[in-house]
Design an enzyme around this catalytic site. Structure first.
Site, mmCIF file in Angstrom:
data_model
loop_
_atom_site.group_PDB
_atom_site.id
_atom_site.type_symbol
_atom_site.label_atom_id
_atom_site.label_comp_id
_atom_site.label_asym_id
_atom_site.label_seq_id
_atom_site.Cartn_x
_atom_site.Cartn_y
_atom_site.Cartn_z
ATOM 1 N N HIS A 181 0.302 10.066 6.305
ATOM 2 C CA HIS A 181 0.495 10.960 5.166
ATOM 3 C C HIS A 181 -0.811 11.646 4.761
ATOM 4 O O HIS A 181 -1.890 11.341 5.269
ATOM 5 C CB HIS A 181 1.097 10.192 3.980
ATOM 6 C CG HIS A 181 0.220 9.097 3.446
ATOM 7 N ND1 HIS A 181 -0.887 9.329 2.651
ATOM 8 C CD2 HIS A 181 0.293 7.739 3.587
ATOM 9 C CE1 HIS A 181 -1.451 8.182 2.314
ATOM 10 N NE2 HIS A 181 -0.761 7.198 2.883
ATOM 11 N N CYS A 197 -1.371 2.264 5.551
ATOM 12 C CA CYS A 197 -0.952 3.608 5.938
ATOM 13 C C CYS A 197 -2.126 4.378 6.535
ATOM 14 O O CYS A 197 -3.288 4.053 6.309
ATOM 15 C CB CYS A 197 -0.408 4.364 4.728
ATOM 16 S SG CYS A 197 1.229 3.787 4.190
#
Length: 235
Positions: A181, A197
């Site tokens: 992301h 992440c």
């Protein structure tokens, strides 16, 4: 008793005097202002000449600057670039080089696009093979229960937008809680800061997002596997 002739003479004198006074009043100096007989009537202002028609021009809309713009200067080695990269993986594969904080998008013919990334902090890195199962623009963020347990101050849900920590785009990996992301903290690129992440600048994640499809293979290398060849830039 008043003499009638005397009274008549007196009246004629008074009338003559009144006429004389009136004549003197109207026969003043030539430069005197004229007497305004009806002062309650004011002259109208002059009417301006009509102007040629000018079509309305709205001020051009300017979007708010990106979080990355004019705020953080990304180090040269973490800027998006095409590099030489030897791999047997098929074009379109994503390879996460965790220890060197790079993401490679394989192009084939010994080349790849390299992006600088932020990865999991100590104790939160992981490795394995996944695939992109979903893509989202300006994704909403719902922290998983384990993250909230560690950081109770986190919001339970946050709508997508420039202030959202997932940034401009997100690619969800398999059935895991992990994503590739964007970020509203571009200064963290090249660092080990996340809960697992993989983050890129909003500009880079938007570029990667445009090149990747659902089903793309994603290989995450372990922190212990440090490649000697980091990839030489070709342009």
């Amino acid at each position: 008793m008043i003499n009638l002739e005397t009274l008549k003479t007196y009246s004629r004198a008074v009338a003559f005097g009144a006429v004389a006074v009136t004549a003197i009043a109207f026969a003043g100096p030539a430069k005197a202002a004229p007497v305004q007989l009806f002062p309650f009537f004011q002259p109208l202002p002059p009417i301006a000449a009509p102007q040629p028609y000018q079509p309305y021009q709205a001020t051009p809309y300017q979007a708010a600057p990106s979080e990355d713009q004019d705020v953080i200067e990304t180090p040269a080695r973490f800027r998006r670039q095409t590099v030489s990269y030897a791999t047997r993986e098929a074009p379109g594969t994503i390879i996460i080089d965790t220890p060197n904080t790079y993401l490679y998008l394989v192009l084939g013919n010994g080349q790849a696009i390299r992006y600088g990334i932020g990865v999991g902090r100590d104790g939160f890195t992981w490795s394995g093979v996944q695939s992109v199962t979903r893509k989202a623009e300006w994704p909403a963020w719902t922290p998983p229960p384990k993250m909230i347990a560690r950081q109770p101050y986190l919001p339970r849900h946050m709508a997508g937008g420039p202030g959202n920590p997932l940034g401009a785009r997100a690619m969800y990996l398999g059935g895991t809680i992990y994503r590739i992301h964007g970020t509203n903290a571009p200064e963290t690129i090249g660092k080990q800061v996340s809960s697992g992440c993989i983050r890129l600048t909003n500009d880079d994640v938007s570029d990667l997002y445009s090149r990747v499809n659902v089903g793309t293979k994603v290989i995450v290398l372990p922190m212990t596997e440090r490649r000697a060849d980091l990839g030489a830039a070709t342009r």
